[in-house]
Design an enzyme around this catalytic site. Structure first.
Site, PDB file in Angstrom:
ATOM      1  CB  THR A 153      -7.034   1.098  -4.478  1.00 58.83           C
ATOM      2  OG1 THR A 153      -6.193  -0.051  -4.363  1.00 58.83           O
ATOM      3  CG2 THR A 153      -8.263   0.885  -3.609  1.00 58.83           C
TER       4      THR A 153
ATOM      5  CE  LYS B 293      -7.790  -4.459  -3.393  1.00 66.66           C
ATOM      6  NZ  LYS B 293      -8.900  -3.863  -2.623  1.00 66.66           N
TER       7      LYS B 293
ATOM      8  CB  SER C 128      -0.902   0.002   1.240  1.00 70.51           C
ATOM      9  OG  SER C 128      -1.573   1.237   1.380  1.00 70.51           O
TER      10      SER C 128
ATOM     11  CG  ASP D  36     -10.241  -7.520  -2.908  1.00 70.53           C
ATOM     12  OD1 ASP D  36     -11.030  -6.993  -2.107  1.00 70.53           O
ATOM     13  OD2 ASP D  36      -9.804  -6.920  -3.908  1.00 70.53           O
TER      14      ASP D  36
ATOM     15  CG  HIS E 233     -11.595  -0.661   0.236  1.00 70.39           C
ATOM     16  ND1 HIS E 233     -10.880   0.050  -0.690  1.00 70.39           N
ATOM     17  CD2 HIS E 233     -10.886  -0.567   1.391  1.00 70.39           C
ATOM     18  CE1 HIS E 233      -9.804   0.575  -0.127  1.00 70.39           C
ATOM     19  NE2 HIS E 233      -9.780   0.208   1.144  1.00 70.39           N
TER      20      HIS E 233
ATOM     21  CD  GLN F 109      -3.187   1.088  -2.612  1.00 69.01           C
ATOM     22  OE1 GLN F 109      -2.255   1.517  -1.954  1.00 69.01           O
ATOM     23  NE2 GLN F 109      -4.411   1.525  -2.455  1.00 69.01           N
TER      24      GLN F 109
ATOM     25  CE1 TYR G 182      -6.944   3.747  -1.893  1.00 66.99           C
ATOM     26  CE2 TYR G 182      -4.774   3.980  -0.891  1.00 66.99           C
ATOM     27  CZ  TYR G 182      -6.010   3.361  -0.947  1.00 66.99           C
ATOM     28  OH  TYR G 182      -6.316   2.372  -0.057  1.00 66.99           O
TER      29      TYR G 182
ATOM     30  NE  ARG H  45     -12.492 -13.457   7.189  1.00 70.32           N
ATOM     31  CZ  ARG H  45     -12.380 -12.401   6.379  1.00 70.32           C
ATOM     32  NH1 ARG H  45     -11.702 -12.499   5.237  1.00 70.32           N
ATOM     33  NH2 ARG H  45     -12.928 -11.244   6.716  1.00 70.32           N
TER      34      ARG H  45
END
Length: 395
Positions: free
Chosen positions: A160, A259, A112, A314, A283, A132, A134, A318
Site C-alpha cells: 500500500t 495499491k 492489514s 477500491d 485510500h 498487506q 507498508y 456500496r
C-alpha cells in the site's frame, strides 16, 4: 439483550451503515467514516458512480450469469475482494470474523499489517489471504514481515502506497487512544455505556479492544507494538522510489499488488517494477483530498496497463451496480472496506456475509438487466458516460 422483533438481516449496505452507527461508540464510528480534510474525495468516491448510467435490455437476457473470476492466482466466486483495513475494534472477532465470512462466500481476504488479530488465526480462517505491507522500517524488517507472512501461508502480497499522513479533518478527527488503560476507559466510558450492545459483545468475549498490532513485528517472538508505535515507524520511513518498489517486489516470489495508483504513468511504473496487479485507489478518501474518485481514473489506468497486469479498484463501492460499472470499465475485481466493516459492526461474521450477499445479488440483477451471461462480457458500451466524467489522461 435478545430482541424477538429484531431481524439481523439488512437489505442494503446503507442500512448496515445505519445499524453500525447506532451500535458503535461515537469515536469508533467516526474513525470509520472519516476522510482527509474536507472529505471531497471521500464523497466523490461514491457520488461518481451515480453519474454513470446503464443501457439495459428488455428481452433475450441470459437465464444464467457467471460471476466467477481469478485475481492474483486466486479463484473467486465473484469479483469482490476484502480490502485490508487496520485495527478492527468494531467487533471482538475482528479480522477472523471477516476472513471466515470471505471464505464462506468464496472471496479473497486482505489482511492489514496493522490488524488486531494474528495472521496465523486469519489465514487459518481463510487460506486465500493476501498480506498487506507498508514501506515501513529498514529493508531487513520489511523482508522479515513478508517471510513471516509466507511461513504462515499468505498467498500474495499487497504493497500500500496511497497515504500521505493527512490528519486534518474539517469536522474534527476522532480521538484514537494509544492504549486501553484506566484513563482511556474513564474518558471513553460514557460512549461505551451509551452503546450497550457493543459493550455487551466485548464483555461476553472476555476481552477489551486491543490497539496492539501483532502482525507488524518481524518475528512472532518479538514484542507486539502499540498502533502508534508501529505507525510512527511507518511515518518515519522515507517514502520509497520505484526502484525500491521493484526491489521489494523481487523479495516475494508470488503475486504482488501495488495499491494506490491514480494515474496512467504510475500504473506504467508499477508494471515496470514487476507488479502482477494494481489497485486504483484513493485510500477511501484518506490520502490527498481533491483526488478524483477511483472510478474516474480507472479507464485511463486500464488503457495503460490492462493488457499486461490485473487491475482492480477500491474506494466507494456500496452496491452491486457499482461493481458492475467498475468491471465495465475494465477492472478485474473490486475491493471493499467500509462496507464490510459496517456489516461486521452490525452483526459480526453474519453481517459481513450479508454485505457480500447484497453485492452478489446486485451484480446478478444488473447482469440480467444488461443481458449478460458473464461478467467477462461487460464493456464501456454498457454504460452511459458523461463527457466530463474522467479527468484528462496524463501518460
Amino acid at each position: 439483550m435478545f430482541n424477538p422483533w429484531f431481524n439481523p438481516w439488512f437489505e442494503s449496505i446503507a442500512v448496515a451503515q445505519k445499524r453500525a452507527k447506532r451500535r458503535l461508540p461515537k469515536s469508533v464510528y467516526g474513525a470509520l467514516v472519516a476522510g482527509a480534510e474536507r472529505g471531497v474525495t471521500r464523497d466523490d468516491n461514491c457520488a461518481a458512480f451515480d453519474e454513470l448510467g446503464f443501457r439495459p435490455l428488455t428481452a433475450g437476457q441470459s437465464a444464467t450469469r457467471d460471476m466467477a473470476t481469478e485475481v492474483m492466482g486466486q479463484p473467486m466466486s465473484m469479483p469482490v475482494m476484502i480490502s485490508p483495513t487496520g485495527v478492527q475494534a468494531v467487533h471482538p472477532d475482528g479480522e477472523v470474523a471477516v476472513a471466515r465470512a470471505a471464505a464462506a462466500r468464496g472471496v479473497v481476504m486482505g489482511l492489514s499489517s496493522f490488524s488486531s488479530k494474528p495472521m496465523a488465526e486469519v489465514i487459518a480462517a481463510n487460506p486465500q489471504t493476501l498480506f498487506q505491507i507498508y514501506w515501513a522500517g529498514d529493508r531487513d524488517s520489511m523482508v522479515g514481515r513478508m517471510e513471516r507472512a509466507k511461513a504462515n501461508g499468505a498467498v500474495g502480497m499487497i504493497l500500500t502506497l496511497d497515504w500521505s499522513f493527512v490528519h486534518s479533518r474539517d469536522w474534527g478527527s476522532p480521538a484514537i487512544p494509544a492504549a486501553i488503560d484506566l484513563p482511556t476507559m474513564i474518558k471513553h466510558g460514557p460512549e461505551a455505556v451509551l452503546r450497550p450492545r457493543w459493550l455487551y459483545d466485548w464483555l461476553r468475549s472476555g476481552s477489551i479492544p486491543q490497539l496492539g498490532v501483532p502482525n507488524f513485528p518481524v518475528s512472532e517472538d518479538d514484542p507486539v507494538p502499540g498502533f502508534f508505535d508501529a505507525y510512527g515507524v511507518w511515518m518515519g520511513t522515507p517514502p520509497p522510489t520505484w526502484d525500491d518498489v521493484a526491489w521489494l517486489r523481487s523479495q516475494w516470489d508470488g503475486p504482488f499488488m501495488v495499491k494506490g495508483i491514480n494515474r496512467a504513468d504510475e500504473a506504467r511504473r508499477a508494471a515496470d517494477a514487476g507488479a502482477s496487479a494494481i489497485s486504483v485507489s484513493t485510500h477511501a478518501g484518506n490520502n490527498i483530498d481533491g483526488t478524483p474518485a477511483s472510478i474516474r481514473v480507472l479507464p485511463e489506468v486500464v488503457a495503460a496497463v490492462g493488457d499486461e497486469i490485473e487491475v482492480v479498484m477500491d474506494s466507494g463501492i456500496r452496491r452491486g451496480s457499482d461493481v458492475v460499472k467498475a468491471l465495465a470499465f475494465g477492472a478485474k475485481a473490486v475491493m471493499i472496506g467500509r462496507g464490510y466493516l459496517w456489516g461486521l459492526a452490525a452483526n459480526g461474521q453474519a453481517g459481513v456475509e450479508n454485505v457480500l450477499d447484497i453485492l452478489r445479488m446486485g451484480i446478478d440483477s444488473n447482469l440480467l438487466g444488461l443481458g449478460k451471461s458473464s461478467i467477462a462480457e461487460l464493456s464501456p458500451d454498457d454504460l452511459i458516460i458523461p463527457d466530463d466524467f474522467s479527468p484528462p489522461a496524463r501518460n
